[in-house]
Design a protein around this motif. Sequence first.
Motif, PDB file in Angstrom:
ATOM      1  N   VAL A 546      21.474  35.197  37.597  1.00  0.00           N
ATOM      2  CA  VAL A 546      20.263  34.849  38.341  1.00  0.00           C
ATOM      3  C   VAL A 546      20.065  35.786  39.526  1.00  0.00           C
ATOM      4  CG1 VAL A 546      19.128  33.061  39.713  1.00  0.00           C
ATOM      5  CG2 VAL A 546      20.333  32.444  37.622  1.00  0.00           C
ATOM      6  N   ALA A 547      21.119  36.006  40.290  1.00  0.00           N
ATOM      7  CA  ALA A 547      20.993  36.825  41.500  1.00  0.00           C
ATOM      8  C   ALA A 547      20.571  38.253  41.169  1.00  0.00           C
ATOM      9  CB  ALA A 547      22.315  36.822  42.270  1.00  0.00           C
ATOM     10  N   SER A 548      21.154  38.830  40.121  1.00  0.00           N
ATOM     11  CA  SER A 548      20.794  40.201  39.763  1.00  0.00           C
ATOM     12  C   SER A 548      19.363  40.273  39.241  1.00  0.00           C
ATOM     13  CB  SER A 548      21.770  40.754  38.724  1.00  0.00           C
ATOM     14  OG  SER A 548      21.748  39.986  37.544  1.00  0.00           O
ATOM     15  N   ALA A 549      18.915  39.230  38.532  1.00  0.00           N
ATOM     16  CA  ALA A 549      17.539  39.212  38.035  1.00  0.00           C
ATOM     17  C   ALA A 549      16.553  39.183  39.196  1.00  0.00           C
ATOM     18  CB  ALA A 549      17.331  38.012  37.122  1.00  0.00           C
ATOM     19  N   VAL A 550      16.813  38.331  40.194  1.00  0.00           N
ATOM     20  CA  VAL A 550      15.938  38.272  41.370  1.00  0.00           C
ATOM     21  C   VAL A 550      15.920  39.625  42.076  1.00  0.00           C
ATOM     22  CG1 VAL A 550      15.598  37.215  43.632  1.00  0.00           C
ATOM     23  CG2 VAL A 550      16.240  35.792  41.682  1.00  0.00           C
ATOM     24  N   GLY A 551      17.091  40.239  42.211  1.00  0.00           N
ATOM     25  CA  GLY A 551      17.180  41.545  42.856  1.00  0.00           C
ATOM     26  C   GLY A 551      16.401  42.616  42.113  1.00  0.00           C
ATOM     27  N   GLU A 552      16.500  42.611  40.775  1.00  0.00           N
ATOM     28  CA  GLU A 552      15.750  43.594  39.995  1.00  0.00           C
ATOM     29  C   GLU A 552      14.252  43.371  40.120  1.00  0.00           C
ATOM     30  OE1 GLU A 552      17.023  44.000  35.978  1.00  0.00           O
ATOM     31  OE2 GLU A 552      19.061  44.561  36.501  1.00  0.00           O
ATOM     32  N   GLY A 553      13.822  42.091  40.185  1.00  0.00           N
ATOM     33  CA  GLY A 553      12.403  41.828  40.376  1.00  0.00           C
ATOM     34  C   GLY A 553      11.897  42.396  41.681  1.00  0.00           C
ATOM     35  N   ALA A 554      12.691  42.251  42.749  1.00  0.00           N
ATOM     36  CA  ALA A 554      12.312  42.802  44.049  1.00  0.00           C
ATOM     37  C   ALA A 554      12.321  44.334  44.016  1.00  0.00           C
ATOM     38  CB  ALA A 554      13.255  42.278  45.124  1.00  0.00           C
ATOM     39  N   MET A 555      13.353  44.910  43.378  1.00  0.00           N
ATOM     40  CA  MET A 555      13.440  46.369  43.299  1.00  0.00           C
ATOM     41  C   MET A 555      12.263  46.945  42.506  1.00  0.00           C
ATOM     42  SD  MET A 555      16.356  48.768  41.527  1.00  0.00           S
ATOM     43  CE  MET A 555      17.675  48.186  42.592  1.00  0.00           C
ATOM     44  N   ALA A 556      11.847  46.249  41.459  1.00  0.00           N
ATOM     45  CA  ALA A 556      10.738  46.731  40.646  1.00  0.00           C
ATOM     46  C   ALA A 556       9.473  46.900  41.478  1.00  0.00           C
ATOM     47  CB  ALA A 556      10.495  45.789  39.477  1.00  0.00           C
ATOM     48  N   VAL A 557       9.260  45.980  42.422  1.00  0.00           N
ATOM     49  CA  VAL A 557       8.064  46.071  43.269  1.00  0.00           C
ATOM     50  C   VAL A 557       8.093  47.347  44.106  1.00  0.00           C
ATOM     51  CG1 VAL A 557       6.861  45.002  45.211  1.00  0.00           C
ATOM     52  CG2 VAL A 557       7.665  43.600  43.305  1.00  0.00           C
ATOM     53  N   MET A 558       9.253  47.706  44.628  1.00  0.00           N
ATOM     54  CA  MET A 558       9.372  48.957  45.380  1.00  0.00           C
ATOM     55  C   MET A 558       9.011  50.155  44.495  1.00  0.00           C
ATOM     56  SD  MET A 558      12.821  50.633  47.039  1.00  0.00           S
ATOM     57  CE  MET A 558      13.499  50.942  45.401  1.00  0.00           C
ATOM     58  N   LEU A 559       9.478  50.135  43.249  1.00  0.00           N
ATOM     59  CA  LEU A 559       9.189  51.231  42.327  1.00  0.00           C
ATOM     60  C   LEU A 559       7.720  51.243  41.926  1.00  0.00           C
ATOM     61  CD1 LEU A 559      12.372  50.934  40.085  1.00  0.00           C
ATOM     62  CD2 LEU A 559      12.016  52.383  42.091  1.00  0.00           C
ATOM     63  N   VAL A 560       7.108  50.071  41.822  1.00  0.00           N
ATOM     64  CA  VAL A 560       5.675  49.994  41.532  1.00  0.00           C
ATOM     65  C   VAL A 560       4.870  50.633  42.657  1.00  0.00           C
ATOM     66  CG1 VAL A 560       3.723  48.379  41.390  1.00  0.00           C
ATOM     67  CG2 VAL A 560       5.769  48.001  39.999  1.00  0.00           C
ATOM     68  N   HIS A 561       5.260  50.364  43.906  1.00  0.00           N
ATOM     69  CA  HIS A 561       4.579  50.996  45.047  1.00  0.00           C
ATOM     70  C   HIS A 561       4.640  52.517  44.924  1.00  0.00           C
ATOM     71  CE1 HIS A 561       3.206  47.939  47.841  1.00  0.00           C
ATOM     72  NE2 HIS A 561       4.319  47.248  47.675  1.00  0.00           N
ATOM     73  N   ARG A 562       5.808  53.049  44.598  1.00  0.00           N
ATOM     74  CA  ARG A 562       5.946  54.501  44.451  1.00  0.00           C
ATOM     75  C   ARG A 562       5.045  55.020  43.340  1.00  0.00           C
ATOM     76  NH1 ARG A 562      12.524  55.370  44.492  1.00  0.00           N
ATOM     77  NH2 ARG A 562      12.930  54.658  46.649  1.00  0.00           N
ATOM     78  N   TYR A 563       5.020  54.293  42.229  1.00  0.00           N
ATOM     79  CA  TYR A 563       4.220  54.728  41.087  1.00  0.00           C
ATOM     80  C   TYR A 563       2.739  54.748  41.430  1.00  0.00           C
ATOM     81  CZ  TYR A 563       1.843  54.528  36.588  1.00  0.00           C
ATOM     82  OH  TYR A 563       0.996  54.776  35.539  1.00  0.00           O
ATOM     83  N   ILE A 564       2.241  53.656  42.041  1.00  0.00           N
ATOM     84  CA  ILE A 564       0.818  53.568  42.358  1.00  0.00           C
ATOM     85  C   ILE A 564       0.432  54.627  43.388  1.00  0.00           C
ATOM     86  CG2 ILE A 564      -0.947  52.108  43.411  1.00  0.00           C
ATOM     87  CD1 ILE A 564       0.381  49.703  42.147  1.00  0.00           C
ATOM     88  N   ALA A 565       1.315  54.894  44.346  1.00  0.00           N
ATOM     89  CA  ALA A 565       1.009  55.856  45.409  1.00  0.00           C
ATOM     90  C   ALA A 565       0.793  57.259  44.864  1.00  0.00           C
ATOM     91  CB  ALA A 565       2.131  55.866  46.440  1.00  0.00           C
ATOM     92  N   LYS A 566       1.388  57.569  43.709  1.00  0.00           N
ATOM     93  CA  LYS A 566       1.297  58.917  43.149  1.00  0.00           C
ATOM     94  C   LYS A 566       0.222  59.032  42.072  1.00  0.00           C
ATOM     95  CE  LYS A 566       6.115  59.992  44.153  1.00  0.00           C
ATOM     96  NZ  LYS A 566       7.443  60.380  43.599  1.00  0.00           N
ATOM     97  N   GLN A 567      -0.524  57.947  41.836  1.00  0.00           N
ATOM     98  CA  GLN A 567      -1.582  58.006  40.819  1.00  0.00           C
ATOM     99  C   GLN A 567      -2.832  58.692  41.351  1.00  0.00           C
ATOM    100  OE1 GLN A 567      -1.027  57.006  37.480  1.00  0.00           O
ATOM    101  NE2 GLN A 567       0.965  57.209  38.496  1.00  0.00           N
TER     102      GLN A 567
END
Length: 567
Positions: A546-567
């Motif tokens: 559970v803890a790692s899943a929550v962490g990955e969900g939070a990390m994914a949002v950071m990566l989404v920000h990076r992706y959108i910023a470069k579009q």
Amino acid sequence: MSVKRAILVSVTAPTATKPAILSVDDDPAVSRAVVRDLRRRYGGDYRILRAESGASALEVLGELKLRGQSVAVLIADYRMPGMDGIEFLEQAMDLHPYARRVLLTAYADTNAAIEAINVVDLDHYLLKPWDPPEEKLYPVLDALLESWRGDERRPVLETRVVGHQWSARCSEVREFLARNQLPYRWYPMDEPEGASLLKAAGAEPEQCPVLIDATGRTVFEPSDAELAEFVGLQTAPSGEFYDLIVIGGGPAGLGAAVYGASEGLRTVLVERTATGGQAGQSSRIENYLGFPDGLSGAQLADRARRQAVKFGAELITGRSVVGLEACGAARVVRFADGGHIAAHSVLIATGVEYRRHPAPGIDEFTGCGVYYGSAMTAAGECADRDVYVVGGANSAGQAAVFLSRTARSVHILVRGESLTASMSHYLIEQIDKIPNIVVHTRTEVVAADGDGHLERIVLRDNASGVEEKVETERLFLFIGAAPETDWLDGVVVRDDDGFVVAGPDLMVAGALPPGWELARPPQHLESSVPGVFVAGDVRSESAKRVASAVGEGAMAVMLVHRYIAKQ
């Protein structure tokens, strides 16, 4: 599905009733003083109730629950004989999870109050005496009542469900309502009250399950999407284009929804059944950081859901995702009913399902005595019965511990030599101390049998080859995890078991993955399609915690920000 206004159904909406504030204290003098102060300030808008023991207070709360009446605040004294305030509040949460919780303590008991913050998600503790109430009592309750009134999830009038005890679909409907924490009352159609409701609704037995709301509106044989709409869940997105679409409402998806919405992304989460995923069905999670006394999966899921909505995320329930396409810069998600939504980015967080058991008879009785995972409704029907749990991982152990509270005996069946290879040490120690749990190693189910529902199973001792037939009406299966990712076939790269491959695992000898169109390599949780990310159990090589899943969900949002910023 058929929906109508059932004029003849003897279900009338109760007259508007004030929400309740309940005080529990075994000292009559203190109890009267609390109620006096509460009535003086809140008696015009709330029903002020009192009880002098935890047991009697739970009876009151049960009656309020059955009547569909809401409870705003629970105030419990810590030192009470038989059941202390923390124990009472913990049990009261199951009846009225949205009521705000206050513990009355003496100065010497402040450590107990701090402990209660984790055990029962305590909202506040008050030191006795609180005189004058204008300074020490009313400001606290004013804030709690304001919070309660503005809560996104408010108790609603209960739904009545009529059906057959051993109907798989009736079981699924009840599970849907329970997992979404929607109050309902179950009426077996072969009992007088259920039969009369069925007749008044103008329904035939083969049209069950039949659902009736407090106004007399009915629905026959609803699909999950129709059921979600009937009980008032949001089933359609409000927009057509978002920054982030999260597919799946388990810990990873909820974590992403919370962080995505809180950081300003237009976020929508799509869940087929109920938020929480497999973790949401867990009776007790005891190794999640910050909760030393544990919490149920339903509590964790509900808190995360309310948190996501508070930050502005949309949560869509009852919609099945069947397709994903990259259309230029947009990522399009398609639903089984033909609808679709699009976004700059998508997070796949669909988790896993329990693998199907191959023994003869299992499929026939699924939902009729055989259940994959901890079926909430079936667990409540195991009192004084012998039940069997198949599996050796934490989910099976947690279910066994929970079932042991009411079942006559709980039998854990594992094919291995012991539980140590797959179950956490703390859980094994708990099981060893519970006398009505029996662990059968090197044992498996090889057949299931019954007349209309499960009545017996055949066990085989793999060491000796001896088979034994045992009587039981309840079998719970926790036999490994399989991702349901066939809908992603040909879209993203998956491993041989169907899990989605992401980030560095996509690289072949340092080279970019085939078909990758960007100069940069995939980000850590990014799939083989740019802008499509994956988190939680559905990701290849994930930790399955559970803890790692929550962490990955939070990390994914950071990566989404990076992706959108470069579009």
